[in-house]
Design a protein around this motif. Structure first.
Motif, PDB file in Angstrom:
ATOM      1  N   ALA A  34     -30.869 -59.228 -58.611  1.00 21.25           N
ATOM      2  CA  ALA A  34     -29.477 -59.595 -58.906  1.00 21.25           C
ATOM      3  C   ALA A  34     -29.058 -60.822 -58.103  1.00 21.25           C
ATOM      4  O   ALA A  34     -28.485 -61.769 -58.653  1.00 21.25           O
ATOM      5  N   LEU A  35     -29.350 -60.815 -56.817  1.00 21.62           N
ATOM      6  CA  LEU A  35     -28.949 -61.945 -55.973  1.00 21.62           C
ATOM      7  C   LEU A  35     -29.652 -63.226 -56.412  1.00 21.62           C
ATOM      8  O   LEU A  35     -29.043 -64.304 -56.414  1.00 21.62           O
ATOM      9  N   GLY A  36     -30.914 -63.122 -56.801  1.00 24.31           N
ATOM     10  CA  GLY A  36     -31.631 -64.295 -57.302  1.00 24.31           C
ATOM     11  C   GLY A  36     -31.015 -64.825 -58.586  1.00 24.31           C
ATOM     12  O   GLY A  36     -30.869 -66.038 -58.761  1.00 24.31           O
ATOM     13  N   ARG A  37     -30.634 -63.936 -59.456  1.00 21.60           N
ATOM     14  CA  ARG A  37     -30.016 -64.350 -60.722  1.00 21.60           C
ATOM     15  C   ARG A  37     -28.697 -65.078 -60.471  1.00 21.60           C
ATOM     16  O   ARG A  37     -28.346 -65.999 -61.198  1.00 21.60           O
ATOM     17  N   TRP A  38     -27.968 -64.635 -59.461  1.00 20.30           N
ATOM     18  CA  TRP A  38     -26.659 -65.224 -59.166  1.00 20.30           C
ATOM     19  C   TRP A  38     -26.742 -66.405 -58.190  1.00 20.30           C
ATOM     20  O   TRP A  38     -25.715 -67.000 -57.855  1.00 20.30           O
ATOM     21  N   PHE A  43     -27.837 -63.808 -49.035  1.00 21.70           N
ATOM     22  CA  PHE A  43     -27.379 -62.460 -48.680  1.00 21.70           C
ATOM     23  C   PHE A  43     -28.495 -61.421 -48.783  1.00 21.70           C
ATOM     24  O   PHE A  43     -28.273 -60.245 -48.502  1.00 21.70           O
ATOM     25  N   GLU A  44     -29.678 -61.850 -49.189  1.00 19.18           N
ATOM     26  CA  GLU A  44     -30.739 -60.898 -49.500  1.00 19.18           C
ATOM     27  C   GLU A  44     -31.126 -60.002 -48.325  1.00 19.18           C
ATOM     28  O   GLU A  44     -31.222 -58.781 -48.482  1.00 19.18           O
ATOM     29  N   PRO A  76     -17.205 -65.452 -56.268  1.00 27.02           N
ATOM     30  CA  PRO A  76     -18.197 -66.529 -56.308  1.00 27.02           C
ATOM     31  C   PRO A  76     -19.256 -66.415 -55.218  1.00 27.02           C
ATOM     32  O   PRO A  76     -20.403 -66.760 -55.438  1.00 27.02           O
ATOM     33  N   ARG A  77     -18.903 -65.927 -54.048  1.00 26.94           N
ATOM     34  CA  ARG A  77     -19.834 -65.820 -52.919  1.00 26.94           C
ATOM     35  C   ARG A  77     -19.780 -64.442 -52.289  1.00 26.94           C
ATOM     36  O   ARG A  77     -19.925 -64.297 -51.080  1.00 26.94           O
ATOM     37  N   LEU A 132     -20.744 -57.843 -48.986  1.00 29.58           N
ATOM     38  CA  LEU A 132     -21.428 -58.897 -48.245  1.00 29.58           C
ATOM     39  C   LEU A 132     -20.980 -60.234 -48.801  1.00 29.58           C
ATOM     40  O   LEU A 132     -20.771 -60.387 -50.001  1.00 29.58           O
ATOM     41  N   GLY A 133     -20.822 -61.194 -47.927  1.00 29.75           N
ATOM     42  CA  GLY A 133     -20.421 -62.524 -48.363  1.00 29.75           C
ATOM     43  C   GLY A 133     -18.951 -62.767 -48.137  1.00 29.75           C
ATOM     44  O   GLY A 133     -18.274 -62.015 -47.426  1.00 29.75           O
TER      45      GLY A 133
END
Length: 136
Positions: A34-38, A43-44, A76-77, A132-133
């Motif tokens: 998910a994080l890679g897609r976004w 944040f990984e 967004p983040r 997170l973020g």
């Protein structure tokens, strides 16, 4: 793994996994994807540690045979990682002694999320989550 994108809300990914400690590995894979897609790879590490702790707690304390992991983009983040299980007992951090091997997970979740975590009671269980973020 299921993706539910919408024009009105940010997308999210979910996975229903067996309620065993080994499910943390699959949950981390979901979060990483998910994080890679976004484009939120920064944040990984924190998100994977949080996910591991939340899955471990559900595996140790929940009542059903499965748990639900959800990672959603809430800004967004910013992302929220959540684990849903069928136990109605809400988690609370405890003070682990120096020789204890467990009992520090929620303190880690608190530190990694900057205190932005919680538990929502549900009719049939609970959802434990962490943000997170940046501000959502």
């Amino acid at each position: 793994m299921t993706v539910y994108p919408s024009a009105e809300v940010e997308p999210y990914y979910t996975a229903t996994l067996p309620r065993v400690p080994e499910s943390a590995r699959r949950a981390r894979s979901l979060v990483t994807a998910a994080l890679g897609r976004w484009g939120l790879e920064e944040f990984e590490d924190a998100a994977c540690l949080v996910t591991t702790e939340l899955v471990a707690n559900a595996a140790a304390h929940a009542r059903s045979d499965s748990l639900l992991v959800r990672v959603e983009r809430i800004g967004p983040r910013a992302v929220r990682v959540a684990v849903v299980d069928r136990s109605k007992v809400l988690p609370c951090p405890r003070d682990a002694g120096p020789d204890e091997e467990s009992g520090r997970g929620l303190w880690l979740v608190d530190a990694l999320s900057g205190g932005r975590w919680g538990a929502d009671p549900l009719k049939w269980g609970k959802r434990v989550w962490a943000v997170l973020g940046g501000a959502a």
